[in-house]
Design an enzyme around this catalytic site. Structure first.
Site, PDB file in Angstrom:
ATOM      1  CG  ASP A   1     -46.268   5.899  -2.743  1.00 41.16           C
ATOM      2  OD1 ASP A   1     -45.600   6.540  -3.577  1.00 41.16           O
ATOM      3  OD2 ASP A   1     -47.206   6.401  -2.093  1.00 41.16           O
TER       4      ASP A   1
ATOM      5  CD1 TRP B   1     -45.022   9.862  -6.415  1.00 40.64           C
ATOM      6  CD2 TRP B   1     -42.915  10.016  -5.678  1.00 40.64           C
ATOM      7  NE1 TRP B   1     -44.980   9.314  -5.153  1.00 40.64           N
ATOM      8  CE2 TRP B   1     -43.700   9.409  -4.675  1.00 40.64           C
ATOM      9  CE3 TRP B   1     -41.555  10.233  -5.439  1.00 40.64           C
ATOM     10  CZ2 TRP B   1     -43.161   8.995  -3.467  1.00 40.64           C
ATOM     11  CZ3 TRP B   1     -41.017   9.821  -4.222  1.00 40.64           C
ATOM     12  CH2 TRP B   1     -41.819   9.210  -3.265  1.00 40.64           C
ATOM     13  N   GLY B   2     -42.568   9.750 -11.431  1.00 45.04           N
ATOM     14  CA  GLY B   2     -41.813  10.190 -12.603  1.00 45.04           C
ATOM     15  C   GLY B   2     -40.355  10.471 -12.334  1.00 45.04           C
TER      16      GLY B   2
ATOM     17  CG  ASP C   1     -48.763  12.698  -4.088  1.00 46.21           C
ATOM     18  OD1 ASP C   1     -48.328  11.839  -4.876  1.00 46.21           O
ATOM     19  OD2 ASP C   1     -48.862  12.514  -2.869  1.00 46.21           O
TER      20      ASP C   1
END
Length: 550
Positions: free
Chosen positions: A171, A211-212, A232
Site C-alpha cells: 500500500d 491508487w493511481g 478504494d
C-alpha cells in the site's frame, strides 16, 4: 494540397488458442523479471471489505474453509489475501516482524500452512512507507506506528517469502504522506522481492497500490503483476455504490499497459456486500470481466447468498476475465451519451466479449455493430448471464438494457483484417517524422503534429477493434475536431466516445481515412518539419498522406 499514397500494413496477429472455460486455478505464478507474474488475472478473496483491520487466524480460516466448500476454489479463486490489520508494527531486537500470538497462534507461517493445506495460495500486506494505513486511518484496531516496510524492504520481503506467502500487496499510505516517488520506491520493492526469491526459490507476486496517484500504468507493468489505478472502491463503513464501480472501471482503462502477467486493478470486488442488488452484482462482475481485472472477492464467503455465489462462480463470466490473451476491453461505440459498447478480444480468433452498458436513468436499446468489434457482417450472439444463444445475426444486435445496468455478451464471427493492432509509431513517408502529440499533452483539442520519431508514449498508437486510433494507453482518441468533415479540419485528441469522427479506416494503399468525413490524414501544406500540424484533406496522390509503421 499535393497528395500521394503508399502501402501501410497493419496486419493483425491473432492467437489461435481456443478457450472453452476458465482455468482451474487462475493466476498461477511464474517468474518474470524480478517478481512473479500471474499468467492470468489473479483470483481470490481479500479480507478488507468485510473485516477492515479486525482480522485474526479464526476469521481467515473461516473464509478459507468457505472458499473451498462454496465452490469458489473450483471456479478458480485461489489467493487468500490477508490485508491491513494483521500486524501492528512490532519488531524484535533484530528488526524482524512479530505478531500477536493470541491473534495468530503459531505465527504467520502456521496461517500460511493452513491456507496451503486447502490447495489455496496466501497473500500478505504491507506499506511502502514507514507507517502503514493503520496508523493514518485506524479501522478496527488502534493506530499502529511503524507498520510499513520502509527501511526493512530486504528483511520483510525475505520474511514473507520464508513464511511461504505467494503474493504481497504494498500500500501507499506512508509513501503518500512522506511524499515518496512511487516509481523508484516500488522499483526498490520489486528488486527486493527479486533478491528474496533468489534466496528462497519462492515466487512472490507484487500488487502495487498507489491508487493511481503517480500513473502506475506507465511504469508498473515492468515490476509487478497488478497495480491499482484509482482510490478504494469502498471506504470502511460505506455501502457499495454503482457510481464508484463505474468511476473505478473508467480509471482502470489503460489497455496498452495490460497483457498476460500484468493487469490494471480497479480494486477488490464489492459483489455480495450489503446494499448491492443481484442486478448490480452482475453489472459489476461484467465490467471487471470485460476489463480482464483481478477478481478478488471482498464479501463474507461463509454467509453469502446463493445469488452471490452464482455471480462469483459463473464459469462463462470467469472465462472472459481469465482469457489467456490478457487483453483489456475497450469502448468501441457510444451512439448516444451514456449508452456504451465495450469489446474485449478473446483467444481463438473471431471471438469477442461485449458489454452493453447503460449509464442513463432510463432503460434504453443499445446496438452492438459487428464492424465495431472488428468482425465481418454475420456473427453469433450469446447472452452470458442468461446462458442463452440469441442466434446468428446480420451486421448488428440490439438489446434493451435497464437503467444503470449492463448486458454481457459473447459474439463469434470472422475477423476483419487490420484491427486491434498495437502500433509502435505512425510515420509520414514524405517527412520521415512521426504522428505526435505536442509536449505529452492530454488536453482535449490538442492538435496532432509531426515530430522526430522517439518511441515515447505520445507517439505510441493502437488501432482498436472499433477502428479508433488511441494514444496514452487508450486514454485519448484521434479525433476530427468538432466532428468536422470539411478539408482543413484539425485532427486532435479527445476523450474516446465511439463516434464516427473518431473512427479511421487504415487502408492497404497507405492512407488513413476518417469514417465520418471520407477525408485523409494529411501533413498540412505538405509540411515535413517538426511541429507540422495534421489535418483532414481530400484524398489524393501526395506523399504527405502516406503513413507507415515503425
Amino acid at each position: 494540397m499535393a497528395i500521394a499514397v503508399v502501402a501501410l500494413s497493419l496486419a493483425l496477429t491473432q492467437s489461435a488458442v481456443a478457450v472453452t472455460g476458465p482455468p482451474e486455478q487462475g493466476g498461477a505464478p511464474t517468474t518474470a523479471g524480478t517478481t512473479a507474474a500471474g499468467t492470468t488475472p489473479p483470483m481470490g478473496w481479500a479480507s478488507w471489505n468485510t473485516y477492515a483491520a479486525a482480522i485474526n487466524a479464526k476469521v481467515i480460516k473461516t473464509q478459507v474453509d468457505a472458499i473451498v466448500a462454496s465452490g469458489l476454489k473450483s471456479a478458480g479463486y485461489q489467493y487468500v489475501d490477508i490485508d491491513e490489520g494483521w500486524w501492528q508494527g512490532t519488531r524484535d531486537s533484530a528488526g524482524t516482524i512479530t505478531v500477536d500470538q493470541n491473534d495468530w497462534p503459531g505465527g504467520m507461517r502456521a496461517m500460511v500452512d493452513y491456507i496451503h493445506s486447502k490447495g489455496l495460495k496466501a497473500g500478505i500486506y504491507t506499506d511502502a512507507g514507514r507507517d502503514g494505513c493503520g496508523y493514518y486511518y485506524p479501522t478496527g484496531r488502534p493506530a499502529a506506528p511503524g507498520s510499513g516496510s520502509e527501511g526493512h524492504y530486504d528483511q520483510d520481503f525475505l520474511q514473507f517469502s520464508q513464511w511461504g506467502f505467494d503474493l504481497v500487496k504494498v500500500d501507499w499510505c506512508g509513501g503518500d504522506h512522506e511524499g515518496l516517488d512511487a516509481r523508484s520506491t516500488y522499483q526498490a520493492i520489486s528488486d527486493s522481492i527479486g533478491r528474496a526469491t533468489a534466496k528462497t526459490g519462492r515466487p512472490l507476486l507484487l500488487s502495487i497500490c498507489d491508487w493511481g496517484r503517480q500513473a502506475p500504468w506507465n511504469w508498473a507493468p515492468g515490476m509487478s503483476t497488478m497495480w491499482r489505478d484509482s482510490d478504494d472502491l469502498i471506504l470502511w463503513g460505506q455501502s457499495p455504490s454503482m457510481d464508484h464501480v463505474l468511476a473505478n472501471f473508467d480509471a482502470a482503462m489503460h489497455p496498452d499497459a495490460q497483457g498476460p502477467g500484468h493487469y490494471n486493478d480497479p480494486d477488490m470486488l464489492v459483489v455480495g456486500l450489503p446494499g448491492f442488488t443481484a442486478a448490480q452484482n452482475r453489472t459489476h462482475m461484467s465490467l471487471w470481466a470485460i476489463s480482464g481485472a483481478p477478481l478478488l472477492a471482498g464479501n463474507n464467503i461463509a454467509t453469502m447468498s446463493a445469488d452471490t455465489r452464482a455471480v462469483l462462480t459463473n464459469r462463462e463470466v470467469v472465462a472472459i476475465d481469465q482469457d489467456v490473451l490478457g487483453k483489456q476491453g475497450v469502448k468501441v461505440a457510444e451512439d448516444q451519451d451514456g449508452r456504451q459498447v465495450y469489446s474485449k478480444i478473446l483467444a481463438g480468433g473471431g471471438r469477442r466479449a461485449v458489454v452493453a452498458l447503460n449509464r442513463t436513468d432510463t432503460a434504453s436499446p443499445i446496438t452492438v455493430r459487428f464492424a465495431d468489434l472488428g468482425l465481418a457482417d454475420t456473427a453469433a450472439v450469446r447472452d452470458v448471464w442468461s446462458a442463452t444463444d440469441r442466434g446468428s445475426m446480420n451486421t448488428s444486435y440490439t438489446v434493451t438494457v435497464p437503467a444503470h445496468e449492463a448486458v454481457l455478451l459473447t459474439v463469434t464471427g470472422v475477423e476483419k483484417p487490420g484491427v486491434g493492432t498495437r502500433v509502435a509509431a505512425i510515420a509520414g513517408k514524405q517527412s520521415n517524422r512521426c504522428l505526435d502529440i505536442n509536449n505529452y499533452s492530454t488536453a482535449n483539442g490538442t492538435q496532432a503534429q509531426l515530430w522526430d520519431c522517439n518511441g515515447q508514449d505520445n507517439q505510441r498508437w493502437t488501432y482498436t477493434a472499433g477502428r479508433q486510433l488511441t494514444v496514452y494507453g487508450g486514454a485519448k482518441c484521434l479525433d476530427a475536431m468538432n466532428a468536422g468533415t470539411a478539408p482543413g479540419t484539425a485532427v486532435v485528441i479527445w476523450d474516446c466516445n465511439g463516434q464516427d469522427n473518431q473512427r479511421w479506416s487504415v487502408d492497404p494503399d497507405g492512407t488513413i481515412r476518417g469514417v465520418a468525413s471520407g477525408l485523409c490524414l494529411d501533413a498540412g501544406q505538405a509540411g515535413t518539419g517538426n511541429g507540422t500540424k495534421i489535418i483532414l484533406w481530400t484524398c489524393g496522390t501526395g506523399d504527405n498522406q502516406l503513413w507507415s509503421l515503425r
